[in-house]
Design an enzyme around this catalytic site. Structure first.
Site, PDB file in Angstrom:
ATOM      1  N   VAL A 162      -6.685  -0.638   5.366  1.00  0.00           N
ATOM      2  CA  VAL A 162      -7.566   0.528   5.293  1.00  0.00           C
ATOM      3  C   VAL A 162      -6.751   1.802   5.117  1.00  0.00           C
ATOM      4  CG1 VAL A 162      -9.162   1.968   6.631  1.00  0.00           C
ATOM      5  CG2 VAL A 162      -9.496  -0.505   6.552  1.00  0.00           C
ATOM      6  N   GLU A 163      -5.646   1.896   5.814  1.00  0.00           N
ATOM      7  CA  GLU A 163      -4.862   3.126   5.785  1.00  0.00           C
ATOM      8  C   GLU A 163      -4.186   3.374   4.439  1.00  0.00           C
ATOM      9  OE1 GLU A 163      -4.687   5.558   7.832  1.00  0.00           O
ATOM     10  OE2 GLU A 163      -5.838   4.657   9.456  1.00  0.00           O
ATOM     11  N   THR A 164      -3.460   2.398   3.927  1.00  0.00           N
ATOM     12  CA  THR A 164      -2.630   2.653   2.734  1.00  0.00           C
ATOM     13  C   THR A 164      -2.635   1.522   1.711  1.00  0.00           C
ATOM     14  OG1 THR A 164      -0.643   1.741   3.808  1.00  0.00           O
ATOM     15  CG2 THR A 164      -1.036   4.106   4.076  1.00  0.00           C
TER      16      THR A 164
END
Length: 382
Positions: A162-164
């Site tokens: 989700v983050e990167t």
């Protein structure tokens, strides 16, 4: 990314600040993480110039002439033993980043939040397929982190996804530019003073980290809010919770997937993750028409109620929930009916990574999708 595109993405997503200890927003808010905000440009033709190293325009502002900045640097020099003249030289190289200011502004009032739209953006084939590869490539580290910290591999995989998108987009803003801009020029918003104090603390953490590791603080690149590496840790979180999980004597959240894996697990454990929780992290719930359950929505980001208390308030689930603490979570769906879920303590540990129900739910859902795509059954407690 051009400013117009960034602002359009903000308005469409109605999002909150990302993750590892940045956002203090209401329980409905969400802002897409860097992986959704800063899309990679198509590769240029061989004869064309390479793309610039950054995707923002930093305007020169003489922060060193600002009284608040000078007072802050005086405090940091006295408290941490920095050379004051060196701090002045450094701050004179810092740029003002209007993109960061625009992105932290509250979403326009009246725009309904939509969990299903957000879910569609976050749980897609790109993240799922990349998650399977990331898991396969890092199976040993994930198993070791799960054993040591009690955090399931799918949750760790999902957060980094989700983050990167597993390190594909870790942000291109100079961290000190973004942090200084937000620390001294935060837009008008609720808790503006508290937010500026937060970012000033992150500047100090960045300077301490750079001194500890012997790197140039201006070399650090990250998100528009100053988050770093595959798991998008803020500098203070990096200093407190990141771990050298690959044992090479240094912590590298940008290039070491193993360090990122161990650090995510360590962060969650430090923020309330409990390996002994039983049953699924979330269960779909039905609420009674008399709305006696409404006060339960005000419990904050924590699990506060036993199943018997929830039942008495008119909340039910298809199968009985284990006798442990839960919170009632509401996920708005625009003009469609709101979804209600029971969430256990581990769900709320994820909200400490990013203070958003939408974010935590997307982590749970992506984790399931990756595990199933990999050919495994969903683990107990998911």
């Amino acid at each position: 990314m051009p400013m117009k595109t960034l602002i359009t993405a903000l308005l469409l997503s109605a999002a909150t600040l990302s993750a590892s200890a940045v956002a203090q927003v209401d329980r409905y808010g969400y802002k897409l993480p860097p992986s959704m905000q800063q899309k990679k440009k198509k590769p240029a033709a061989a004869k064309k110039k390479a793309a610039p190293a950054v995707d923002y325009t930093g305007e020169y502002v003489n922060f060193g002439d600002w009284q608040e900045v000078r007072a802050f640097l005086d405090d940091v020099a006295a408290r941490d033993g920095f050379d004051r003249a060196e701090l002045s030289t450094l701050i004179n190289q810092v740029r003002y980043v209007d993109t960061a200011v625009q992105l932290v502004k509250p979403a326009p009032p009246g725009k309904p939040k939509n969990w299903q739209a957000y879910r569609t953006l976050m749980i897609d084939a790109v993240r799922t397929d990349a998650g399977v590869k990331f898991w396969n490539d890092n199976a040993e580290a994930l198993q070791r982190a799960e054993s040591l910290y009690g955090v399931p591999a799918e949750i760790i995989v999902a957060i980094i996804g989700v983050e990167t998108v597993y390190g594909r987009n870790t942000g291109r803003f100079r961290v000190l530019d973004a942090l200084t801009t937000l620390a001294f020029s935060y837009p008008e918003a609720p808790q503006r003073r508290e937010r500026m104090a937060f970012f000033r603390g992150e500047i100090e953490a960045t300077l301490l980290y750079a001194r500890q590791t012997g790197i140039d603080p201006l070399s650090l690149k990250g998100s528009f809010a100053g988050a770093l590496g595959m798991p998008q840790f803020m500098p203070s979180s990096l200093m407190k919770y990141a771990v050298d999980f690959d044992g090479d004597g240094k912590i590298d959240l940008l290039n070491s997937a193993t360090d990122a894996i161990g650090s995510v697990a360590a962060f969650l454990t430090s923020h309330g993750w409990q390996r002994e929780q039983t049953g699924p992290i979330v269960q779909a719930a039905t609420v009674s028409p008399n709305r006696a359950w409404e006060p339960l929505l005000q419990q904050g980001l924590k699990a506060s109620y036993r199943p018997a208390e929830l039942t008495a308030a008119g909340v039910s689930t298809a199968t009985p929930a284990p006798d442990q603490l839960y919170g009632l979570v509401d996920l708005q769906n625009g003009a469609e009916p709101t979804e209600y879920w029971l969430a256990n303590t581990n769900f709320f540990a994820i909200t400490q990574y990013n203070r958003s129900y939408f974010y935590a739910m997307s982590v749970v859902e992506l984790g399931k999708a990756v595990r199933l795509a990999r050919g495994g059954a969903v683990a107990s407690g998911m």
